[in-house]
Design an enzyme around this catalytic site. Structure first.
Site, PDB file in Angstrom:
ATOM      1  N   HIS A 115       0.865  -1.182   0.000  1.00 46.59           N
ATOM      2  CA  HIS A 115       0.000   0.000   0.000  1.00 46.59           C
ATOM      3  C   HIS A 115       0.900   1.229   0.000  1.00 46.59           C
ATOM      4  O   HIS A 115       1.653   1.464   0.940  1.00 46.59           O
ATOM      5  CB  HIS A 115      -0.916   0.009   1.225  1.00 46.59           C
ATOM      6  CG  HIS A 115      -1.846   1.192   1.249  1.00 46.59           C
ATOM      7  ND1 HIS A 115      -3.124   1.137   0.739  1.00 46.59           N
ATOM      8  CD2 HIS A 115      -1.674   2.460   1.709  1.00 46.59           C
ATOM      9  CE1 HIS A 115      -3.706   2.313   0.887  1.00 46.59           C
ATOM     10  NE2 HIS A 115      -2.849   3.136   1.470  1.00 46.59           N
ATOM     11  N   CYS A 116       0.819   2.010  -1.060  1.00 42.08           N
ATOM     12  CA  CYS A 116       1.686   3.175  -1.216  1.00 42.08           C
ATOM     13  C   CYS A 116       0.971   4.421  -0.699  1.00 42.08           C
ATOM     14  O   CYS A 116      -0.105   4.782  -1.197  1.00 42.08           O
ATOM     15  CB  CYS A 116       2.072   3.359  -2.688  1.00 42.08           C
ATOM     16  SG  CYS A 116       3.177   4.756  -2.968  1.00 42.08           S
ATOM     17  N   VAL A 117       1.561   5.083   0.288  1.00 40.53           N
ATOM     18  CA  VAL A 117       0.940   6.278   0.848  1.00 40.53           C
ATOM     19  C   VAL A 117       1.053   7.459  -0.101  1.00 40.53           C
ATOM     20  O   VAL A 117       0.265   8.411  -0.007  1.00 40.53           O
ATOM     21  CB  VAL A 117       1.580   6.633   2.208  1.00 40.53           C
ATOM     22  CG1 VAL A 117       1.325   5.541   3.224  1.00 40.53           C
ATOM     23  CG2 VAL A 117       3.089   6.876   2.062  1.00 40.53           C
TER      24      VAL A 117
END
Length: 408
Positions: free
Chosen positions: A261-263
């Site tokens: 999950h890329c912020v």
């Protein structure tokens, strides 16, 4: 509702003018502060929720709520950069503390399992503001040609286009209606083994094939999943996950071939958007390095790129040069961070391993550290460099059609 009215979180009709009225949490907090009493547990969170609910702007069909995480980058970034341009020591302090603050906020939100638009807004506003400073402070000096400006602009547009594609569906698995367990649950209960993480493996010959045609291979030798690969039952989504799929605790969904999950894009990176994610990182690196080069060649004439980055005597001779030089260092710090992410991604693709699989391999002590620990090779899907990249380039393609004879 008129343009200044809204329905608050408690379902009551409210008005923007009354934003400071009837705030019991804030009144109680002020009373305790004046009487030197400590706040009760959760008081600050309730005050922050109330302020976030009332932070709105007028709109046609009612006041629209503003996401609080969007405000700090828009306000603080220009202020910090302009203050850093006043003196060399101020720039050193601010540019050193900014990454620390961003990392601290990342770990804070990651520990609370919260989704935030802070990092996405920081990235987009940083791009826009750096481009604005380049056009206003660097281009008017006359050392940058029109073709170079066009090239930089095209790179920025291509990067934003790839980022827009990466923001789309990463490959979410469909959730069963009503989150009810499928009818073949009884079959799973006989072959499921307990797991402390809530994920259960299913053994047998069926583990080499994915449900509903989700899993697919690129090379003929890896078209079928290895016999050791197991499918998982997700207790939260109530579905059988194909091989390499995972559940994202921030999005609350299962994603095919979940990487992480890329912020920075506020979304998962999975089977459908992994290519666009790599493309966006690559365009960003090329555009950023090109913009840094043009700026340094303008404010530090006659010096090479590396030397000008660390030694530019005339950078603080005037405020325009100081601001440009400060923005160059800010871009260099961001570029170094994104370059590290891109390097890890390219190495993982070369070994056909995802970030999630590498993390699980480290936890279970089943992977090998290679290249000084930059990559964790699980050995489960590695089929060689060319085949691994061919598999990556075929992600998101339609599964190969099988004939009736092959099915029989």
């Amino acid at each position: 509702l008129c343009c200044c009215e809204y329905v608050d979180r408690r379902g009551r009709r409210n008005h923007l003018v009354a934003c400071c009225c009837d705030c019991e949490e804030l009144d109680d907090g002020c009373d305790r502060w004046l009487t030197c009493k400590s706040l009760p547990p959760g008081a600050l969170e309730r005050i922050a929720d109330t302020i976030a609910d009332r932070l709105r702007v007028p709109w046609f069909s009612g006041a629209v709520k503003i996401n609080v995480s969007l405000v700090p980058p828009l306000v603080l970034l220009p202020v910090f950069l302009h203050v850093a341009a006043l003196h060399f020591l101020l720039g050193l302090i601010i540019l050193t503390s900014l990454p620390v603050v961003v990392l601290w906020y990342y770990y804070l939100t990651h520990r609370r399992k919260e989704r935030t638009l802070f990092f996405l807004s920081l990235g987009l506003f940083s791009l826009g503001y750096m481009y604005y400073v380049f056009l206003r402070e660097v281009v008017p000096r006359g050392y940058v040609e029109l073709s170079q400006v066009v090239t930089l602009t095209c790179g920025l547009i291509l990067m934003l286009a790839a980022l827009s594609r990466a923001k789309k569906d990463p490959g979410y698995l469909p959730i069963p209606a009503g989150k009810e367990k499928p009818s073949h649950q009884g079959l799973h209960n006989k072959s499921i083994r307990g797991s402390s993480s809530g994920l259960h493996g299913i053994s047998g010959a069926a583990s080499s094939r994915a449900v509903n045609g989700e899993a697919k291979g690129y090379c003929r030798m890896s078209a079928e999943q290895p016999a050791s690969v197991k499918k998982d039952w997700c207790t939260k989504c109530q579905l059988v996950r194909p091989a390499r799929a995972g559940h994202c605790r921030l999005c609350g969904r299962c994603v095919r071939r979940l990487d992480h999950h890329c912020v920075w894009i506020n979304s998962c990176v999975g089977e459908q958007n992994h290519q666009a994610f790599i493309l966006a990182l690559s365009f960003f690196m090329l555009t950023s390095v090109y913009g840094i080069t043009l700026t340094l060649h303008t404010i530090c004439r006659g010096r090479s790129l590396f030397v000008a980055l660390f030694y530019c005597p005339g950078a603080y001779s005037d405020y325009s040069s100081a601001l440009s030089f400060t923005c160059v260092w800010y871009c260099a710090i961001v570029t170094a961070g994104m370059g590290y992410i891109l390097l890890i991604q390219l190495l993982n693709i070369s070994y056909n391993v995802t970030e999630r699989e590498a993390r699980l391999a480290l936890r279970d002590n089943t992977g090998r550290r290679l290249l000084g620990g930059f990559v964790i090779d699980t050995g489960q899907y590695n089929r060689g460099l060319l085949c691994n990249w061919g598999h990556f380039l075929s992600l998101g393609a339609s599964p190969p059609q099988r004939s009736a004879a092959d099915i029989v």
